[in-house]
Design a protein around this motif. Sequence first.
Motif, PDB file in Angstrom:
ATOM      1  N   SER A   2       0.836  -1.194   0.000  1.00 17.82           N
ATOM      2  CA  SER A   2       0.000   0.000   0.000  1.00 17.82           C
ATOM      3  C   SER A   2       0.875   1.249   0.000  1.00 17.82           C
ATOM      4  O   SER A   2       1.868   1.334   0.729  1.00 17.82           O
ATOM      5  CB  SER A   2      -0.909  -0.001   1.230  1.00 17.82           C
ATOM      6  OG  SER A   2      -0.143  -0.034   2.420  1.00 17.82           O
ATOM      7  N   ARG A   3       0.490   2.193  -0.821  1.00 16.35           N
ATOM      8  CA  ARG A   3       1.246   3.438  -0.886  1.00 16.35           C
ATOM      9  C   ARG A   3       0.904   4.330   0.303  1.00 16.35           C
ATOM     10  O   ARG A   3      -0.165   4.237   0.898  1.00 16.35           O
ATOM     11  CB  ARG A   3       0.942   4.172  -2.196  1.00 16.35           C
ATOM     12  CG  ARG A   3       1.450   3.454  -3.438  1.00 16.35           C
ATOM     13  CD  ARG A   3       1.016   4.190  -4.680  1.00 16.35           C
ATOM     14  NE  ARG A   3       1.470   3.518  -5.892  1.00 16.35           N
ATOM     15  CZ  ARG A   3       2.394   4.018  -6.710  1.00 16.35           C
ATOM     16  NH1 ARG A   3       2.966   5.179  -6.434  1.00 16.35           N
ATOM     17  NH2 ARG A   3       2.764   3.358  -7.790  1.00 16.35           N
TER      18      ARG A   3
ATOM     19  N   ASP B  49      -0.255   7.631   1.783  1.00 13.56           N
ATOM     20  CA  ASP B  49      -1.063   8.777   1.386  1.00 13.56           C
ATOM     21  C   ASP B  49      -0.434  10.050   1.936  1.00 13.56           C
ATOM     22  O   ASP B  49      -0.257  10.202   3.151  1.00 13.56           O
ATOM     23  CB  ASP B  49      -2.490   8.615   1.912  1.00 13.56           C
ATOM     24  CG  ASP B  49      -3.412   9.725   1.436  1.00 13.56           C
ATOM     25  OD1 ASP B  49      -2.993  10.509   0.558  1.00 13.56           O
ATOM     26  OD2 ASP B  49      -4.542   9.814   1.947  1.00 13.56           O
TER      27      ASP B  49
ATOM     28  N   ASN C  20      -0.163  13.154  -4.846  1.00 19.39           N
ATOM     29  CA  ASN C  20      -0.530  11.751  -5.018  1.00 19.39           C
ATOM     30  C   ASN C  20      -0.737  11.410  -6.484  1.00 19.39           C
ATOM     31  O   ASN C  20      -0.318  10.347  -6.957  1.00 19.39           O
ATOM     32  CB  ASN C  20      -1.795  11.433  -4.225  1.00 19.39           C
ATOM     33  CG  ASN C  20      -1.540  11.319  -2.728  1.00 19.39           C
ATOM     34  OD1 ASN C  20      -0.405  11.127  -2.303  1.00 19.39           O
ATOM     35  ND2 ASN C  20      -2.586  11.442  -1.941  1.00 19.39           N
ATOM     36  N   ARG C  21      -1.368  12.308  -7.233  1.00 21.42           N
ATOM     37  CA  ARG C  21      -1.610  12.068  -8.650  1.00 21.42           C
ATOM     38  C   ARG C  21      -0.281  11.997  -9.414  1.00 21.42           C
ATOM     39  O   ARG C  21      -0.075  11.126 -10.258  1.00 21.42           O
ATOM     40  CB  ARG C  21      -2.480  13.170  -9.233  1.00 21.42           C
ATOM     41  CG  ARG C  21      -2.696  13.031 -10.734  1.00 21.42           C
ATOM     42  CD  ARG C  21      -3.454  14.204 -11.334  1.00 21.42           C
ATOM     43  NE  ARG C  21      -4.824  14.271 -10.828  1.00 21.42           N
ATOM     44  CZ  ARG C  21      -5.259  15.163  -9.963  1.00 21.42           C
ATOM     45  NH1 ARG C  21      -4.430  16.086  -9.498  1.00 21.42           N
ATOM     46  NH2 ARG C  21      -6.498  15.144  -9.554  1.00 21.42           N
TER      47      ARG C  21
ATOM     48  N   GLY D 219       1.608   8.832  -8.754  1.00 29.55           N
ATOM     49  CA  GLY D 219       0.947   7.614  -9.197  1.00 29.55           C
ATOM     50  C   GLY D 219       0.080   6.973  -8.141  1.00 29.55           C
ATOM     51  O   GLY D 219      -0.251   5.790  -8.255  1.00 29.55           O
ATOM     52  N   GLY D 220      -0.294   7.728  -7.094  1.00 29.80           N
ATOM     53  CA  GLY D 220      -1.154   7.178  -6.059  1.00 29.80           C
ATOM     54  C   GLY D 220      -0.625   7.344  -4.655  1.00 29.80           C
ATOM     55  O   GLY D 220      -1.276   6.942  -3.701  1.00 29.80           O
TER      56      GLY D 220
ATOM     57  N   GLY E 123       4.782   4.788 -11.765  1.00 28.15           N
ATOM     58  CA  GLY E 123       3.573   5.373 -12.324  1.00 28.15           C
ATOM     59  C   GLY E 123       3.846   6.068 -13.634  1.00 28.15           C
ATOM     60  O   GLY E 123       4.920   5.935 -14.228  1.00 28.15           O
TER      61      GLY E 123
ATOM     62  N   GLU F  23       1.675  12.837 -15.811  1.00 30.64           N
ATOM     63  CA  GLU F  23       0.759  13.492 -14.883  1.00 30.64           C
ATOM     64  C   GLU F  23       1.231  14.906 -14.543  1.00 30.64           C
ATOM     65  O   GLU F  23       2.400  15.247 -14.682  1.00 30.64           O
ATOM     66  CB  GLU F  23       0.622  12.668 -13.607  1.00 30.64           C
ATOM     67  CG  GLU F  23      -0.037  11.306 -13.814  1.00 30.64           C
ATOM     68  CD  GLU F  23      -1.470  11.421 -14.303  1.00 30.64           C
ATOM     69  OE1 GLU F  23      -2.072  12.496 -14.150  1.00 30.64           O
ATOM     70  OE2 GLU F  23      -1.991  10.429 -14.842  1.00 30.64           O
TER      71      GLU F  23
END
Length: 461
Positions: free
Chosen positions: A76-77, A79, A86-87, A90-91, A262, A266
């Motif tokens: 899990s990344r 947050d 985050n975008r 890549g999350g 990612g 972006e």
Amino acid sequence: MAKIKTLYFCQTCGAQSAKWIGRCPSCGEWNTYVEEVIQKEEITPATAWKASTSVGGTSKAAKPKALGEILYEEESRLDTHDGELNRVLGGGLVPGSLVLIGGEPGIGKSTLMLQIAMQLKNLRILYVSGEESEQQIKMRAERLGRQHQGLYILTETSTQNIFKQIDALQPNVVVVDSIQTLHSQLVESGAGSVSQVRECTTELLKYAKDTGVPVLLIGHITKDGSIAGPKILEHMVDTVLQFEGDRHLTYRILRTIKNRFGSTAELGIYEMQGAGLRQVSNPSEILLSQRAETLSGIAIGATLEGNRPLLVEVQALVTPATYGTPQRSSTGFDSKRLQMLLAVLEKRSGLRLGQHDVFLNIAGGLRLEDPALDAAVCAAVVSSLNDIPVPGDVCLAAEVGLSGEIRAVSRLDQRLSEAEKLGFREMYISQFNGRGLDLGRFGLKVHPVARLDEVLSGLFG
């Protein structure tokens, strides 16, 4: 006694040589080789996180494994509580990743990293600064108006001392401001040199991979906008982010240059305010100027940056040439592509642009390469040439070919949805896009066309 060796390093690309060379054979730059003294030592407990391949290392040697024997679990990344970051990542932050953030002086790199560190409330964050004092960082934190009891500040430049404090604190995230200020005792050269940057990055990379703690590095940039230091620095890290913008304007753009976890397409947009950086969730609204009247030379194009649809304002100014050779200038758009589109307009549409200066600008400070903006560029140029405004509720999304044909673009449904959300009533697209898409479900009138002349006649009659 340790053996001392002298080498010459290229300050541009990091290539090394046993003697001084006038021109670097790797990057081709002249007079970039600088002499540096390198001292090789055996690994001791003080030289923490030294690469295991060094002489004297005691780490267990790795053995090859078959691809089917390697166990992989989706981690899990982390947050960051920042939607734009985050975008771009890549999350979220990947455990054990090494992220490099570069940008011009005063653009807001330190503010962004301190703001992110203060948002991670339930984690221990170590913020290492080699450029500012503790009081300066405290003043910035108070200006941001936030408090975080788990944020620790360390003003240190020696990597050996930094790793001692890391061992004692055991942080969850490490921020280093900046990599060019660190120095290691294993290398006898000044901070910011090629060998020091490479050695310090290697130690931080080893630490991140061994412990799974993400490390955020702030880096300087050169005059041409590239990351300062050896080019190998960008190859060693997992992610390279570029923080761009005009210091005299309020908006900042966070762009991905490299990302192993990612997409590299972006884009994140922030607004610099007195209380820090504010996330811009709907950038199309700020990229479209608020005009009280309709002006000529302006067209709206629907583009994509990664997975994010954007509606941008394309501005053109066409004036009679006052000198012998007409000028062709563009800001935020490929100048060679602009010249190609001007040639198409002159050859296929019969417009006399050979004796006119053409200036093109993408509003908002963006640099875009999406071919879907071709139709908007042509419409803005023709609008300025004839001094006839493009209707304010019309946007375009189509690529223009050399024969004047209108070509299809990718992910048209996202562009149409964004245009509908912002209140546009008409949109010009390629007829090939309209074949496999239900255009009736969108609340705007869609014009599928095959030729550029059809677009120009529909806009200007």
